[in-house]
Scaffold this active site. Structure first.
Site, PDB file in Angstrom:
ATOM      1  N   CYS A   2      71.239 -10.464 -19.712  1.00 37.58           N
ATOM      2  CA  CYS A   2      69.970 -11.151 -19.465  1.00 37.58           C
ATOM      3  C   CYS A   2      69.416 -10.780 -18.085  1.00 37.58           C
ATOM      4  CB  CYS A   2      70.071 -12.666 -19.522  1.00 37.58           C
ATOM      5  SG  CYS A   2      70.623 -13.286 -21.104  1.00 37.58           S
ATOM      6  N   ARG A  27      69.706  -5.012 -18.884  1.00 39.58           N
ATOM      7  CA  ARG A  27      70.608  -6.173 -18.861  1.00 39.58           C
ATOM      8  C   ARG A  27      70.675  -6.900 -20.200  1.00 39.58           C
ATOM      9  NH1 ARG A  27      71.921  -7.585 -13.733  1.00 39.58           N
ATOM     10  NH2 ARG A  27      72.462  -9.682 -14.406  1.00 39.58           N
ATOM     11  N   TRP A  74      70.182 -11.029 -23.603  1.00 38.78           N
ATOM     12  CA  TRP A  74      71.362 -10.501 -24.287  1.00 38.78           C
ATOM     13  C   TRP A  74      72.041 -11.747 -24.859  1.00 38.78           C
ATOM     14  CZ3 TRP A  74      76.755 -10.918 -24.142  1.00 38.78           C
ATOM     15  CH2 TRP A  74      77.453  -9.884 -24.773  1.00 38.78           C
ATOM     16  N   ASN A 100      70.083 -16.825 -16.876  1.00 34.79           N
ATOM     17  CA  ASN A 100      71.092 -15.796 -17.127  1.00 34.79           C
ATOM     18  C   ASN A 100      72.439 -16.430 -16.827  1.00 34.79           C
ATOM     19  OD1 ASN A 100      72.217 -13.010 -15.096  1.00 34.79           O
ATOM     20  ND2 ASN A 100      72.755 -13.487 -17.173  1.00 34.79           N
ATOM     21  N   GLY A 101      73.339 -16.419 -17.807  1.00 36.52           N
ATOM     22  CA  GLY A 101      74.656 -17.016 -17.589  1.00 36.52           C
ATOM     23  C   GLY A 101      75.069 -17.780 -18.828  1.00 36.52           C
ATOM     24  N   GLU A 483      87.411   8.065 -21.157  1.00 42.05           N
ATOM     25  CA  GLU A 483      86.016   7.889 -20.767  1.00 42.05           C
ATOM     26  C   GLU A 483      85.096   8.694 -21.699  1.00 42.05           C
ATOM     27  OE1 GLU A 483      84.443   5.831 -19.157  1.00 42.05           O
ATOM     28  OE2 GLU A 483      82.539   6.771 -18.649  1.00 42.05           O
ATOM     29  N   LYS A 487      82.163   6.947 -23.856  1.00 49.76           N
ATOM     30  CA  LYS A 487      80.746   7.370 -23.784  1.00 49.76           C
ATOM     31  C   LYS A 487      80.225   7.636 -25.187  1.00 49.76           C
ATOM     32  CE  LYS A 487      79.715   6.325 -20.754  1.00 49.76           C
ATOM     33  NZ  LYS A 487      80.465   5.664 -19.799  1.00 49.76           N
ATOM     34  N   GLU A 490      79.859   4.354 -27.230  1.00 47.23           N
ATOM     35  CA  GLU A 490      78.812   3.483 -26.674  1.00 47.23           C
ATOM     36  C   GLU A 490      77.413   3.920 -27.092  1.00 47.23           C
ATOM     37  OE1 GLU A 490      79.768   1.722 -22.298  1.00 47.23           O
ATOM     38  OE2 GLU A 490      79.683   3.891 -22.413  1.00 47.23           O
ATOM     39  N   HIS A 506     102.701  10.324 -33.148  1.00 45.79           N
ATOM     40  CA  HIS A 506     103.250   8.985 -33.406  1.00 45.79           C
ATOM     41  C   HIS A 506     102.237   8.109 -34.125  1.00 45.79           C
ATOM     42  CE1 HIS A 506     106.778  10.032 -31.158  1.00 45.79           C
ATOM     43  NE2 HIS A 506     106.008  10.434 -30.157  1.00 45.79           N
ATOM     44  N   LYS A 605      74.402  -3.813 -19.328  1.00 44.99           N
ATOM     45  CA  LYS A 605      74.962  -3.068 -18.192  1.00 44.99           C
ATOM     46  C   LYS A 605      75.906  -3.896 -17.353  1.00 44.99           C
ATOM     47  CE  LYS A 605      74.369   0.514 -15.114  1.00 44.99           C
ATOM     48  NZ  LYS A 605      75.323   1.343 -15.850  1.00 44.99           N
TER      49      LYS A 605
HETATM   50  C1  G6P Z   1      79.636  -3.085 -19.108  1.00 41.42           C
HETATM   51  C2  G6P Z   1      78.881  -1.775 -18.987  1.00 41.42           C
HETATM   52  C3  G6P Z   1      79.851  -0.636 -18.677  1.00 41.42           C
HETATM   53  C4  G6P Z   1      80.678  -0.972 -17.447  1.00 41.42           C
HETATM   54  C5  G6P Z   1      81.386  -2.320 -17.588  1.00 41.42           C
HETATM   55  C6  G6P Z   1      82.015  -2.766 -16.289  1.00 41.42           C
HETATM   56  O1  G6P Z   1      80.417  -3.054 -20.248  1.00 41.42           O
HETATM   57  O2  G6P Z   1      78.172  -1.497 -20.171  1.00 41.42           O
HETATM   58  O3  G6P Z   1      79.122   0.555 -18.451  1.00 41.42           O
HETATM   59  O4  G6P Z   1      81.620   0.038 -17.244  1.00 41.42           O
HETATM   60  O5  G6P Z   1      80.441  -3.328 -17.955  1.00 41.42           O
HETATM   61  O6  G6P Z   1      80.995  -2.987 -15.368  1.00 41.42           O
HETATM   62  P1  G6P Z   1      81.192  -3.010 -13.803  1.00 41.42           P
HETATM   63  O7  G6P Z   1      79.831  -3.330 -13.261  1.00 41.42           O
HETATM   64  O8  G6P Z   1      82.184  -4.077 -13.508  1.00 41.42           O
HETATM   65  O9  G6P Z   1      81.678  -1.673 -13.391  1.00 41.42           O
END
Ligand code: G6P
Length: 610
Positions: A2, A27, A74, A100-101, A483, A487, A490, A506, A605
């Site tokens: 949010c 957000r 969100w 937001n929260g 990672e 990616k 996501e 395994h 994010k």
């Molecule tokens: C969310 C974002 C990710 C990020 C993660 C941790 O899931 O979509 O891209 O890696 O949060 O966020 P931070 O701000 O703690 O690195």
């Protein structure tokens, strides 16, 4: 998680709010809405879906005014719908609230409010706040908001508007980010810096428990006990980024722009960290003796930051010979962790606002550990909670999938690992200098990888319809594979898993078919031959292989359908360059699947709720 924005000033409020929301849409993007005070009445407009739907609604039926609040959602409580979209109003329609929260005791408050005659119409936790403010309102909006927030359990960043206070916004926060941008004859409240940059680079970060009364000419701040913070004591930060840094600058997407900004982000993060053979890291906030007494390191983080933590584990263990544990913050906080005053806890969070990581920081400090935070956001919550803060200087990252903040985190962690090694005396000067010189050429190495973008795109052409992909590697290749898989899933919604290559037999090898390509991180190093053997195992079962390999490696060619080269780097420093082709691969695959790479479904994010 949010985004909220509020504006008081002489500009067209709806335009300012929509502009701010566009910069906060990363957000959350389930629904969006604004409330403005228009001719003495509240005008609330809300729409489900992306911000564009709200923009269209306001084009058809403009909202005018000088004061307003806005929100991009969100969803946590209540599905995405117009009725659940913010702003939420009270019974009388005089008060509007954006939030937001998460309000943890909202069911109890809802029952109390309905018993006393309030009519609540949404499924959200937020709506109770508007009704609480209504029930406490007796002419003073700050007082009513203060009484309302005193009833809340959980986290909140709030913007509150009242029809009878046309030139004012009341803002409040606890455990969710909120800043006030101080302009000339206008002020703007927002969840994050990019939303205010068009108007000002002077920013007041609100502290937990504080309430701000924001008008066009003044920002008055009150502490939790109601006392006003003197103007001279208000912390005003100057933001170095300009608006351009938070815009696409000719790129098709923020994600692509941010991938290409990595050389700069890494250079900026490394700048000034090595002087006369000594690693500079005053952010460690401890004397050499205290640092020498450290017996272990515990790293906590979420998502991509967690993967940076796994890279750091190898670096610290290899160079400083200290045992390192890495745990996702949501597990750490409830795990009764074994840490003490000889443990250095490193909290990695690009946003500095991730709820679980913040809780982990508190847990660690309560147990006596020193905490150093690695973050990209000046003034973010973690900077106030940790003992020391090591900033990455990546600039604003708007794409939801982290790219430049990830590699900048690894750069910062590399500095930390070298520093610990220097303190412990486990690396000699010559080796330290050699490593530093190699670190400094990584940005240039990334630039050469960009020249491979067309080949990576061609590779994406062949595999973008895959139902599933496996990522394998050994040593440094493991977090790179993790990672790379994250990616891909996501932003393209292709199922992807990462495994240490030796674990394939395994279990995961059972998944291999001709339809499931394998991405193998096959950089030169002490396990190179082992990974090549693992590649042969998957190829024998029909898999097509994309290998990330050291440039000039002719031996890998017969073992892979595609070879994506990276410049030669010492094995320990290979995580950054090896990650870049995987970012581009995920990007091109997602684009070919017509996915919104900057705003993937269901994600946000910064995750400011547990
Ligand atoms: C969310 C974002 C990710 C990020 C993660 C941790 O899931 O979509 O891209 O890696 O949060 O966020 P931070 O701000 O703690 O690195």
């Amino acid at each position: 998680m949010c985004g909220i924005v509020g504006y008081v000033g002489s500009k067209s409020v709806a335009q300012v709010l929509l502009g701010g929301l566009a910069r906060l849409e990363y957000r959350g993007y389930d629904s969006a809405g604004i409330a403005v005070i228009e001719n003495g009445e509240l005008n609330v407009v809300r729409r489900v879906g992306k911000l564009a739907n709200l923009v269209n609604a306001l084009e058809a039926s403009p909202a005018e005014g000088v004061t307003g609040i806005g929100h991009t959602r969100w969803a946590t409580h209540g599905r995405p719908s117009e009725g659940n979209a913010h702003p939420h109003a009270d019974c009388s329609g005089r008060i509007a609230v954006v939030h937001n929260g998460i309000i943890e005791n909202y069911i109890e408050l809802r029952t109390e409010l309905t018993t006393t005659g309030h009519v609540l119409s949404s499924e959200t936790d937020t709506e109770v706040i508007a009704h609480l403010v209504e029930s406490y309102y007796a002419g003073d909006l700050v007082e009513a908001t203060s009484k309302a927030v005193a009833r809340l359990e959980g986290s909140y960043a709030l913007g509150v508007l009242h029809r009878d206070h046309p030139g004012e916004i009341v803002a409040a926060r606890k455990d969710s980010p909120l800043i006030v941008g101080k302009g000339e004859g206008e002020n703007i409240v927002a969840s994050d810096i990019p939303a205010v940059l068009e108007y000002t680079r002077e920013v007041i970060p609100l502290h937990d428990g504080q309430i701000a009364l924001v008008s066009a000419d003044a920002v008055r701040i009150f502490d939790e006990d109601g006392s006003e913070v003197a103007e001279s004591e208000t912390e005003i930060m100057h933001v170095e980024w300009d608006l351009e840094a938070a815009e696409k600058g000719g790129y098709e997407d923020f994600m692509l722009k941010e991938i290409y900004e990595q050389p700069k982000a890494i250079r900026e993060t490394l700048r000034g960290r090595f002087v006369d053979g000594q690693v500079q890291l005053s952010e460690l906030v401890m004397s050499e003796e205290e640092a020498l007494a450290l017996s272990r390191v515990f790293i906590i983080a979420c998502g991509t930051s967690y993967h940076a933590g796994i890279v750091a584990k190898t670096l610290i263990e290899q160079w400083a010979r200290m045992p390192v544990e890495v745990q996702v913050s949501s597990e750490f906080r409830y795990s009764d962790p074994i840490i003490d005053d000889e443990t250095l806890v490193v909290a990695i969070t690009q946003s500095g606002e991730t709820a679980d990581t913040l809780a982990g920081v508190r847990e660690a400090r309560e147990r006596g550990a020193k905490v150093i935070a690695i973050t990209n956001v000046v003034g973010s919550r973690v900077t106030r909670e940790a003992d020391g803060v090591l900033y990455t200087h990546a600039g604003p990252e708007i794409g939801v999938a982290a790219t430049k903040t990830f590699t900048a985190q690894i750069a910062a962690l590399t500095v930390l690992a070298l520093k610990l090694a220097q303190v412990k005396g486990t690396l000699d000067d010559e080796r330290t200098r050699y490593l530093w010189d190699e670190i400094c050429v990584i940005p240039a190495a990334i630039e050469t990888i960009f020249a491979e973008a067309p080949a990576i795109e061609r590779c994406a052409d062949e595999y973008y319809n895959s139902a599933s992909m496996l990522f394998i590697g050994r040593g440094m290749g493991v977090p790179v594979a993790m990672e790379g898989a994250l990616k891909l899933k996501e932003i393209s919604y292709i199922h992807a898993e990462a495994y240490p290559a030796g674990e394939m037999k395994h279990g995961p090898i059972a998944l291999i078919t001709e339809e499931s390509p394998v991405v193998a991180v096959t950089i030169q190093g002490h396990t190179y031959e082992k990974v090549v053997s693992n590649i042969q195992e998957v190829r024998a079962r029909g898999a097509q292989v994309i290998a990330i390999a050291t440039a000039g490696d002719a031996d890998i060619k017969p073992h892979a359908e595609h070879v994506l080269p990276i410049p030669a780097t010492p094995e320990s420093l290979s995580a950054i360059p090896a990650s870049v082709p995987l970012q581009l691969l995920a990007y091109y695959i997602a684009k070919k699947r017509d996915c919104n790479v900057d705003q993937p479904r269901n994600l946000a994010k910064s995750v400011t709720v547990e």
